[in-house]
Write a protein that holds these residues in place. Structure first.
Motif, PDB file in Angstrom:
ATOM      1  N   PRO A  52      -3.700   8.973   4.322  1.00  0.00           N
ATOM      2  CA  PRO A  52      -3.449   8.102   5.478  1.00  0.00           C
ATOM      3  C   PRO A  52      -4.050   6.707   5.359  1.00  0.00           C
ATOM      4  O   PRO A  52      -4.881   6.317   6.153  1.00  0.00           O
ATOM      5  N   LEU A  53      -3.632   5.936   4.355  1.00  0.00           N
ATOM      6  CA  LEU A  53      -4.125   4.564   4.245  1.00  0.00           C
ATOM      7  C   LEU A  53      -3.295   3.662   5.151  1.00  0.00           C
ATOM      8  O   LEU A  53      -2.158   3.987   5.487  1.00  0.00           O
ATOM      9  N   ASN A  62       0.783  -1.240   0.000  1.00  0.00           N
ATOM     10  CA  ASN A  62       0.000   0.000   0.000  1.00  0.00           C
ATOM     11  C   ASN A  62       0.811   1.284   0.000  1.00  0.00           C
ATOM     12  O   ASN A  62       0.240   2.360  -0.096  1.00  0.00           O
ATOM     13  N   ARG A  79     -10.304   5.691   6.566  1.00  0.00           N
ATOM     14  CA  ARG A  79      -8.992   5.099   6.332  1.00  0.00           C
ATOM     15  C   ARG A  79      -9.136   3.590   6.068  1.00  0.00           C
ATOM     16  O   ARG A  79      -8.560   3.054   5.123  1.00  0.00           O
ATOM     17  N   ARG A  89       0.281   3.671  -2.715  1.00  0.00           N
ATOM     18  CA  ARG A  89      -0.996   4.393  -2.747  1.00  0.00           C
ATOM     19  C   ARG A  89      -0.997   5.534  -1.734  1.00  0.00           C
ATOM     20  O   ARG A  89      -1.714   6.506  -1.901  1.00  0.00           O
ATOM     21  N   LEU A 130      -5.978  -5.365   9.195  1.00  0.00           N
ATOM     22  CA  LEU A 130      -4.573  -4.960   9.192  1.00  0.00           C
ATOM     23  C   LEU A 130      -3.991  -4.971  10.593  1.00  0.00           C
ATOM     24  O   LEU A 130      -2.801  -5.084  10.782  1.00  0.00           O
ATOM     25  N   ALA A 155     -10.991   3.179   2.608  1.00  0.00           N
ATOM     26  CA  ALA A 155     -10.172   3.530   1.447  1.00  0.00           C
ATOM     27  C   ALA A 155      -9.034   2.535   1.246  1.00  0.00           C
ATOM     28  O   ALA A 155      -8.646   2.251   0.113  1.00  0.00           O
ATOM     29  N   THR A 156      -8.527   1.977   2.347  1.00  0.00           N
ATOM     30  CA  THR A 156      -7.437   1.012   2.224  1.00  0.00           C
ATOM     31  C   THR A 156      -7.871  -0.199   1.417  1.00  0.00           C
ATOM     32  O   THR A 156      -7.075  -0.776   0.669  1.00  0.00           O
ATOM     33  N   LEU A 157      -9.147  -0.571   1.539  1.00  0.00           N
ATOM     34  CA  LEU A 157      -9.620  -1.789   0.873  1.00  0.00           C
ATOM     35  C   LEU A 157     -10.152  -1.544  -0.536  1.00  0.00           C
ATOM     36  O   LEU A 157     -10.628  -2.467  -1.173  1.00  0.00           O
ATOM     37  N   THR A 158     -10.107  -0.324  -1.018  1.00  0.00           N
ATOM     38  CA  THR A 158     -10.680  -0.066  -2.346  1.00  0.00           C
ATOM     39  C   THR A 158      -9.654  -0.295  -3.454  1.00  0.00           C
ATOM     40  O   THR A 158      -8.489  -0.543  -3.193  1.00  0.00           O
ATOM     41  N   ASN A 159     -10.145  -0.179  -4.679  1.00  0.00           N
ATOM     42  CA  ASN A 159      -9.302  -0.351  -5.869  1.00  0.00           C
ATOM     43  C   ASN A 159      -8.594   0.923  -6.292  1.00  0.00           C
ATOM     44  O   ASN A 159      -7.954   0.947  -7.325  1.00  0.00           O
ATOM     45  N   THR A 160      -8.781   1.984  -5.537  1.00  0.00           N
ATOM     46  CA  THR A 160      -8.285   3.268  -6.005  1.00  0.00           C
ATOM     47  C   THR A 160      -6.781   3.219  -6.233  1.00  0.00           C
ATOM     48  O   THR A 160      -6.063   2.528  -5.536  1.00  0.00           O
ATOM     49  N   THR A 199       0.805  -2.474   5.401  1.00  0.00           N
ATOM     50  CA  THR A 199       1.275  -3.644   6.147  1.00  0.00           C
ATOM     51  C   THR A 199       2.695  -3.970   5.716  1.00  0.00           C
ATOM     52  O   THR A 199       3.062  -3.766   4.563  1.00  0.00           O
TER      53      THR A 199
END
Lengths: 108, 317
Positions: free
Chosen positions: A66-67, A52, B83, A55, B284, B86-91, A70
């Motif tokens: 702020p994603l 990630n 957060r 991204r 996560l 958005a972490t789990l999206t395809n963006t 891991t």
């Protein structure tokens, strides 16, 4: 770099040699990893997959998003005696792909 | 105000008592179980109890600081939930501006509008302005690959985690005659009824659950659990009418609606998780569910509750 390793320090290497701006999960490794492993036979090479990060702050962007990221550690590999550069690099790439579960990605 | 404080203390005391009992039972179960195989059910129960404690303490603290406290608390919850979503999206990198704007512009503006009680704008800001402007930001980057999927995901993330969540503090803006200074009780009512419905669905499901409602989505949800949980939470909601502007039967009706919305919200968010191939939103952080896992039912019920109360009890023009 060899000097740092001889002092007992650890090094963090980004073997892709650049930041990934493509849609590929991982870029082919540069040969630097092989040369470093050849010069430091006793050193363990631990694959680390950081998910990630591309991204959070894609190359060329200023504001990070702020994603959640891991970090996954895989099993260490070593350069075998007489192993060719191509074979070692292929093995190192495969080790990192396993660590990051790149080939069994559930996401589209 | 004194009256509201008394009612709030009574509610907090009641919830605290239930939680103490739950904690004792949870600890007793895990002690009794020690030595044998680890039990996911007991671990899950204790994790839930810990999360409820955190929820009650945070909500209680935010009430001490009044409107500012509640807005800040839910703003932080929205941020954490956005957060996770958005972490789990395809963006991807073409959505970077849209994502950055969601976190740093849309979210603060939505909560600022709640603070300024600008109902006409906060009820449409995300569905209209964010909906139209964010795809423009994404389109400017020129990448058309999976464009609709990417913009829809960003919009969904904002609707669920910011728009819906912000309708909890928005309850403080309602103008209800005879209910001045008691609005935090409406928030407590919503959260308590919906959470108790979740708990009771879980308990009834464990006791009697046989018929699975949606085995693909949520293997633990059963018809017996849902019916028993929603019915008993509706009764509890009716019994809490003294802290609301409603009569007991109005309170039963509203409780029924928010429990149903909460249940269905849980199903929808499970479907999204299955689609993304994860079990918990917070997968996560090992061993813990995410923020959205604990908030899902409140997120779906808050806007509906807000509007029903506004149409039925609010007197502002």
């Amino acid at each position: 770099m060899t000097g740092a390793l001889e002092n007992g320090d650890s090094l963090i290497i980004f073997p892709e040699g650049t930041r990934n701006t493509t849609d590929e999960k991982m870029l082919p490794f540069k040969s630097g990893l092989y040369h470093l492993a050849k010069a430091n036979r006793s050193v363990e090479l631990v694959p680390v997959w950081i998910d990630n990060l591309h991204r959070v702050l894609p190359k060329g962007e200023i504001i990070p998003v702020p994603l959640a990221c891991t970090v996954t550690y895989g099993d260490a590999i070593e350069l075998n005696y007489g192993e060719s550069k191509d074979s070692f690099i292929a093995r190192a790439e495969a080790a990192l792909r396993r660590t990051g579960k790149v080939d069994q990605e559930v996401h589209a | 105000m004194n009256n509201s404080r008394g009612d709030l203390l009574m509610l907090l005391g009641g919830v605290g008592f239930i939680l103490i009992v739950a904690t004792l039972i949870g600890q007793w179960l895990s002690n009794k179980h020690q030595g044998s195989e680890p039990s996911p059910v007991i671990d899950n129960l204790n994790a839930r109890i810990a999360a409820w404690w955190a929820m009650v303490v945070l909500l209680g603290l935010s009430f001490l600081f009044g409107k500012a406290g509640v807005i800040v608390l839910f703003g932080i919850c929205s941020f954490a939930a956005l957060r996770e979503f958005a972490t789990l999206t395809n963006t991807d990198r073409a959505d970077h501006w849209a994502l950055a704007a969601s976190f740093y512009i849309v979210l603060p503006i939505q909560y600022a509008l709640i603070w300024y009680e600008w109902y006409g704008l906060y009820s449409i800001f995300i569905p209209v302005y964010a909906f139209l402007l964010l795809p423009i930001a994404a389109a400017m980057r020129g990448k058309t690959d999976r464009f609709l999927v990417r913009v829809a995901e960003t919009q969904w993330a904002l609707m669920i985690t910011v728009f819906c969540a912000s309708h909890v503090p928005a309850l403080l803006n309602l103008d209800i005659p005879g209910y001045e200074g008691r609005h935090v009780l409406l928030i407590a009512y919503l959260v308590v009824v919906v959470q108790i419905s979740d708990v009771l669905q879980y308990v009834w499901g464990k006791l009697l659950g046989k018929t699975k409602i949606a085995p693909k989505l949520s293997p633990s949800k059963t018809v017996e659990g849902a019916v028993g949980g929603i019915a008993s939470a509706t009764l509890i909601g009716a019994g809490l009418f003294w802290m609301t502007p409603f009569t007991w039967y109005e309170s039963a009706g509203l409780s029924f609606v928010i429990c149903i919305m909460g249940f269905l919200g849980g199903l929808v968010l499970s479907a999204i998780k299955r689609d993304r191939g994860v079990k918990d939103w917070g997968h996560l952080i090992a061993g813990h569910g995410g923020f959205i896992d604990r908030m899902d039912s409140v997120l779906f019920s808050a806007p509906v509750f807000f509007h029903l109360v506004r149409y039925g009890w609010d007197i502002s023009p």
